[in-house]
Design a protein around this motif. Structure first.
Motif, mmCIF file in Angstrom:
data_model
loop_
_atom_site.group_PDB
_atom_site.id
_atom_site.type_symbol
_atom_site.label_atom_id
_atom_site.label_comp_id
_atom_site.label_asym_id
_atom_site.label_seq_id
_atom_site.Cartn_x
_atom_site.Cartn_y
_atom_site.Cartn_z
ATOM 1 N N LEU A 189 1.056 -0.754 0.102
ATOM 2 C CA LEU A 189 -0.021 -0.298 -0.147
ATOM 3 C C LEU A 189 0.617 1.340 0.215
ATOM 4 N N LEU A 190 1.564 1.424 0.769
ATOM 5 C CA LEU A 190 3.105 2.466 0.572
ATOM 6 C C LEU A 190 3.334 2.179 -0.490
ATOM 7 N N LEU A 191 4.078 1.231 -1.578
ATOM 8 C CA LEU A 191 4.293 1.405 -2.750
ATOM 9 C C LEU A 191 3.010 1.502 -3.878
ATOM 10 N N LEU A 192 1.963 1.953 -3.511
ATOM 11 C CA LEU A 192 1.095 2.517 -4.751
ATOM 12 C C LEU A 192 1.223 4.024 -5.191
ATOM 13 N N PRO A 193 1.242 4.243 -3.916
ATOM 14 C CA PRO A 193 1.353 6.327 -4.783
ATOM 15 C C PRO A 193 2.455 6.551 -5.901
ATOM 16 N N GLY A 194 4.179 5.457 -5.670
ATOM 17 C CA GLY A 194 5.087 5.598 -6.696
ATOM 18 C C GLY A 194 5.123 5.190 -7.504
ATOM 19 N N LEU A 195 4.192 3.905 -7.804
ATOM 20 C CA LEU A 195 3.545 2.914 -8.564
ATOM 21 C C LEU A 195 3.064 3.884 -9.902
ATOM 22 N N LEU A 196 1.912 4.326 -9.196
ATOM 23 C CA LEU A 196 1.132 5.133 -9.690
ATOM 24 C C LEU A 196 1.610 6.408 -10.988
ATOM 25 N N PHE A 240 4.847 6.312 -11.607
ATOM 26 C CA PHE A 240 5.979 6.053 -12.963
ATOM 27 C C PHE A 240 4.697 5.581 -13.616
ATOM 28 N N LEU A 241 3.588 5.022 -13.846
ATOM 29 C CA LEU A 241 2.417 3.767 -14.875
ATOM 30 C C LEU A 241 1.720 5.584 -15.386
ATOM 31 N N ILE A 242 1.185 6.073 -14.215
ATOM 32 C CA ILE A 242 0.626 7.425 -15.448
ATOM 33 C C ILE A 242 1.926 8.807 -16.402
ATOM 34 N N PHE A 243 2.861 9.116 -15.346
ATOM 35 C CA PHE A 243 3.587 10.205 -16.353
ATOM 36 C C PHE A 243 4.682 9.567 -16.798
ATOM 37 N N HIS A 244 5.006 8.336 -16.754
ATOM 38 C CA HIS A 244 6.666 7.460 -17.265
ATOM 39 C C HIS A 244 5.962 6.886 -18.387
ATOM 40 N N TYR A 245 4.896 5.289 -17.968
ATOM 41 C CA TYR A 245 4.686 4.610 -18.985
ATOM 42 C C TYR A 245 3.468 4.943 -19.625
ATOM 43 N N GLY A 246 2.806 5.940 -18.820
ATOM 44 C CA GLY A 246 0.627 6.829 -20.043
ATOM 45 C C GLY A 246 1.889 7.169 -20.691
ATOM 46 N N ALA A 247 2.730 8.129 -20.229
ATOM 47 C CA ALA A 247 3.042 9.483 -21.063
ATOM 48 C C ALA A 247 3.662 8.850 -21.915
ATOM 49 N N LEU A 248 3.938 7.856 -22.987
ATOM 50 C CA LEU A 248 4.251 6.698 -23.672
ATOM 51 C C LEU A 248 3.741 6.734 -25.483
ATOM 52 N N ALA A 249 2.396 6.631 -24.550
ATOM 53 C CA ALA A 249 0.777 7.193 -26.003
ATOM 54 C C ALA A 249 1.302 8.200 -26.296
ATOM 55 N N GLY A 250 2.357 9.554 -26.186
ATOM 56 C CA GLY A 250 2.707 10.814 -26.469
ATOM 57 C C GLY A 250 2.893 10.566 -27.495
#
Length: 331
Positions: free
Chosen positions: A46-53, A55-65
């Motif tokens: 649960l403590l890891l979740l904010p950091g994981l989100l 990277f998912l949103i601003f690093h991996y999700g941004a790859l769609a750009g």
């Protein structure tokens, strides 16, 4: 009772007993083990979740750009309304001399950083580890850590106040009747100056990992080598550095992934003092070409190629580490 009757009785008793339960398969055992570990470590996850989100949103999700690298992208039209141009933006890269100049500047600064900045934290960590008095060691550590928390705006301003045309150094030279040396505005001195700035700012912070690794060096090996007559240099070369080799190799592989990223803010703040011919790197080129110039698709294509080259370098360095018998970054 006849033998036939006894055999039938034993057979009936055996069939009446419940069959032994089948052993769980390897996959079922693995699934149970995962559930057990999840129940045990769910708070840590649960403590890891904010950091994981993040990277998912601003690093991996941004790859769609990166889709706009294949478009003549117009922000007001969006991805759906912009014209698809295929590989035209990538073809433009090979015909643009400005991008090759930025690429050459990036490689030159990266080579200087690998040569001078990368080993600097190792040498400083070894020096700090050799200090016997704990009070002095902690004091020096706090002093060398401090510049890391200073922003690049302040760091560049400090260097300008000391080495600029009207800085402390030139004022001292003028009072002595000597000539003025404008280090900040000198294109020939710019790249070594950039490396000196990053060494001053982040060398102390980089010692943290190496100090932790030095604490795990086997003291018995050092004592045994000292008893055998090995001096400080031989103990360093044959005991200390081999103990640090895995972490050095790991950080070197990670550094290769950033070899085309030499610091946007640092270069951006000093670009105008020496001109884009000397200070333009890939990061600043993408900013001025895309954000300022409006060539969004072209700038994104440059960024995509930069990311692919970095991934290839990391993969090649990791494979080389495996062939040398080291663990590397990944299998």
């Amino acid at each position: 009772m006849s033998a036939l009757t006894r055999a039938r009785t034993v057979e009936a008793a055996a069939s009446a007993q419940p069959a032994p339960s089948a052993r769980p398969s390897r996959r079922q055992e693995a699934r149970r083990d995962r559930r057990r570990r999840f129940r045990r470590d769910w708070t840590l996850l649960l403590l890891l979740l904010p950091g994981l989100l993040y990277f998912l949103i601003f690093h991996y999700g941004a790859l769609a750009g990166y889709l706009i690298a294949f478009q003549d992208y117009v922000p007001f039209l969006g991805v759906d309304g912009s014209e698809w141009v295929g590989l035209a933006n990538f073809a433009k890269i090979f015909a643009d001399p400005a991008i090759w100049q930025a690429f050459a500047n990036t490689l030159q600064i990266s080579a200087l950083q690998l040569t001078f900045f990368f080993p600097a934290p190792i040498a400083l960590a070894i020096f700090l580890h050799s200090i016997q008095f704990e009070f002095i060691r902690k004091f020096v550590q706090n002093v060398v850590y401090l510049p890391h928390f200073i922003s690049w705006v302040i760091v560049v301003a400090l260097f300008q106040q000391v080495l600029g045309a009207t800085g402390i150094l030139n004022n001292w030279l003028a009072d002595g009747g000597l000539g003025i040396i404008d280090v900040i505005g000198n294109p020939a001195a710019f790249k070594p100056l950039v490396v000196a700035q990053i060494i001053w700012k982040d060398c102390g912070w980089g010692t943290i990992i190496f100090l932790a690794a030095l604490a795990r060096v086997d003291e018995q090996l050092l004592e045994a080598s000292a008893i055998d007559g090995a001096g400080w240099w031989r103990r360093l070369w044959h005991v200390t550095l081999p103990s640090l080799r895995p972490i050095i190799l790991l950080l070197f592989i990670l550094k290769l992934g950033d070899i085309l990223t030499v610091g946007f803010e640092q270069l951006f703040l000093q670009r105008d003092s020496v001109g884009p011919e000397t200070a333009e790197v890939l990061d600043t080129f993408v900013y001025f070409s895309g954000v300022i110039g409006g060539n969004w698709g072209y700038a994104t294509a440059v960024g995509l190629i930069k990311g692919l080259l970095a991934a290839i370098l990391v993969y090649a360095a990791n494979k080389t580490a495996h062939r040398l018998g080291e663990q590397g970054l990944f299998r």
